[in-house]
Each structure stands twice: as structure tokens, then as C-alpha cells.
Design an enzyme around this catalytic site. Structure first.
Site, short mmCIF file in Angstrom:
data_model
loop_
_atom_site.label_atom_id
_atom_site.label_comp_id
_atom_site.label_asym_id
_atom_site.label_seq_id
_atom_site.Cartn_x
_atom_site.Cartn_y
_atom_site.Cartn_z
CG HIS A 1 -2.89 0.46 -7.28
ND1 HIS A 1 -3.31 1.12 -6.16
CD2 HIS A 1 -3.01 -0.87 -6.97
CE1 HIS A 1 -3.69 0.26 -5.22
NE2 HIS A 1 -3.50 -0.95 -5.69
NE ARG B 1 -4.29 -1.47 0.20
CZ ARG B 1 -4.53 -2.44 -0.65
NH1 ARG B 1 -3.63 -2.70 -1.61
NH2 ARG B 1 -5.63 -3.16 -0.59
#
Length: 327
Positions: free
Chosen positions: A290, A242
Site C-alpha cells: 500500500h 482499494r
């Protein structure tokens, strides 16, 4: 055998009843595929796409990446909440009613994608491809000494399903492998470390560090100046966990000082990464948007069906999140 037979019998009986409605909150395309496939696997199941809630009392299951404000308060018969991602950190768990099970997505395709990304990143760093890409842009024929995989130490922060899958994929190349997690794990061919007291030892001889940790209050900001300082000088990092794991300013400083040699980053504190962010133009940083892995609608539909079947049969729910650890 008797226990399994009883479970199958209960599941068969449960599936003859009309199941509660499943509400999907997220991509309309994923919602369309789930609305088509889930009733094929669970006869009688209705799938609704947010914001078409219909009668709130009919909603028994919610699958979401994030939650619209106040949604859960208006669903009196909710049986579980399913995150459509591998983690639940993007969900505001403070609004989840006490006792409501929260599940995370355990999609084989998600693990496969992450394993591919990590293997590609490790091999790119191992073979200095970032150096050659930069040299090619300058029109330079610039050799680097080749290092055997057996002389590289690769470490993975996080030894859950994703971390273990990545370590398994890297093993055939001959890397020396290490893994770290909060709790003790064991894997053949992997030096395993556990707890804060063993973190520095884990880091001390790594050439490449991969972060696949879940995001929790304890892991937020773990990729910081102290951790970088515990690595051998010139080590490289991959962050596919993350964005909030990384203290961005500390990484830029460590790269400037030569403590970190290169970084591959797929996740960021603010996404999309702003066009003027220094990561885009840094010669030692490779940015991907991402894309390390994603929940695929077709394969994840089977995971959703498994969770609903388990609930209807009164069986243990797959991917159940511990509210204390948040994974």
C-alpha cells in the site's frame, strides 16, 4: 474580474476573524507538521491533535483517515469533515450528520505518486520484468519477444483525477490507451467508455488493466471472474484502487487457468497482508505494501488551508463529496 475581486475581498475579511479550531485525527507526525504550517497560512488558526479535543464547541473542522467512535456526535459546531486520503470509503459515512460537507484530499503530491506507481507498473508488465525477475532467481538466461508499446492496449478503470493523470503520463510511450468510468469523459488520445453497458467493450482488447476506481457499493468486487473472463487471455492487471475491488479467490483461479497472466497489487482486503497469504509466494503476483501513493504532510497542509479559506469566505469547498456517489 468583479466576481474575483469580491471573492478576494470576502476572503480577506474572513481571514481577519479568528477561525474555528482544526482537529487532526491520525499520524502525530502529520499533526505536528500541520500544527506548524497551517497557522502560518491562516493566522489565528489553532490545530489540535486527537485525543486532545479541548472545548468541543470550538472545533470547526476535522481531518481524519478514520473516525473514533462517537467523535462527530460531540462536536456541535463542525463545518466540514476532511478525509486525509483521496477517497472516503474508509470513513463510516453513516455517522456523519446530515448536511455536513465531507471533503476528500486533492493533494497534487498524491496524484504524482500514483502516476509514478502506475507508470512503473505498466512499464514493468510491458517489458516482462516479472518474468525476468523470476528467471534471474532461477539463474536462467531467458529471453522474451519484445513488443512495441504501440502494440499494447492499456486501460484504466476510473477517470477521475488519478486516472486521467496516469493516462496522461502513459501517452508519451505510445501505448494505445482506453479509459472507463460510470459517467462519460473525454480525453485526447484516449478511447473513453462509460457505464455498465460499455464495460465489456472496454475490456475486450486490453493487454494491461489498471484499477484506480473509488470504492463504492457499485465498484466493490468489480475485479472478479466475470471481468477477468472479458479480458483477452493472458492480460495483466494492476490494482492500486482499494483492496475490496478485488475478489482474491477469483484472481488466483484466473492466474491458475492462464486467463490472467500477471498482477501487481498494492491494496488488499486485509492489511497488512498476512504473512501466510498465497499472494506473497505466487510467481505471477507482485505485492507492494500500500505504497502506491500517500498524502504528504507538507503539500497536503496547503490543501487543508485552501478548504478552510473557502469555508471562511463562503466559497465552494474543494473536493466536496457527493453523498450519493461517495466520491
Amino acid at each position: 474580474m468583479m466576481v474575483r475581486a469580491l471573492f478576494l475581498s470576502l476572503a480577506t475579511v474572513a481571514l481577519t476573524m479568528t477561525p474555528p479550531v482544526f482537529l487532526h485525527v491520525g499520524s502525530p507526525e502529520r499533526g505536528r507538521i500541520w500544527a506548524e504550517r497551517l497557522p502560518q497560512m491562516i493566522p489565528g488558526l489553532e490545530v489540535r491533535q486527537w485525543p486532545d479535543v479541548g472545548d468541543p464547541g470550538e472545533i470547526g473542522y476535522v481531518g481524519a483517515w478514520t473516525l473514533p467512535e462517537g467523535l462527530l456526535d460531540g462536536l456541535p459546531n463542525l463545518r466540514f469533515l476532511l478525509s486525509v486520503g483521496a477517497g472516503v470509503d474508509q470513513l463510516d459515512l453513516s455517522v456523519v450528520p446530515d448536511g455536513l460537507p465531507v471533503l476528500r484530499m486533492i493533494d497534487p503530491a498524491l496524484a504524482e505518486g500514483m502516476t509514478e506507481y502506475v507508470a512503473a507498473g505498466v512499464l514493468s508488465l510491458h517489458r516482462d520484468l516479472h518474468h525476468y525477475r523470476a528467471a534471474a532467481a532461477r539463474g536462467e538466461w531467458a529471453h522474451r519477444p519484445q513488443v512495441r508499446a504501440a502494440d499494447r492496449r492499456v486501460g484504466v478503470l476510473g477517470m477521475g483525477r488519478l486516472g486521467q493523470s496516469a493516462l496522461t503520463a502513459l501517452a508519451p510511450f505510445g501505448f494505445r490507451l482506453s479509459g472507463w468510468a460510470r459517467s462519460r469523459h473525454a480525453m485526447p488520445g484516449v478511447d473513453c467508455f462509460a457505464g455498465q453497458e460499455e464495460l465489456a467493450t472496454f475490456l475486450s482488447d486490453l493487454d494491461i488493466l489498471v484499477c484506480l476506481l473509488p470504492l463504492t457499493p457499485e465498484t466493490r468486487g468489480i475485479l472478479n471472474a466475470d471481468l477477468f473472463g472479458a479480458l483477452p487471455r493472458g492480460a495483466a492487471i494492476i490494482n492500486a484502487g482499494r483492496g475490496a475491488h478485488l475478489v482474491e479467490g477469483d484472481l488466483l483461479a484466473a492466474l491458475e487457468e492462464g486467463q490472467i497472466g500477471a498482477a501487481i497489487l498494492d491494496v488488499f482486503e486485509n492489511e497488512p497482508l498476512p504473512a501466510d497469504h498465497p499472494f506473497w509466494r505466487h510467481p505471477a503476483i507482485e505485492v507492494t505494501p500500500h505504497i502506491a501513493s500517500a498524502t504528504l504532510p507538507a503539500s497536503s497542509a496547503m490543501v487543508v488551508a485552501e478548504a478552510i479559506r473557502a469555508d471562511l469566505a463562503g466559497a465552494p469547498l474543494p473536493g466536496l463529496v457527493d453523498p450519493k456517489t461517495q466520491y
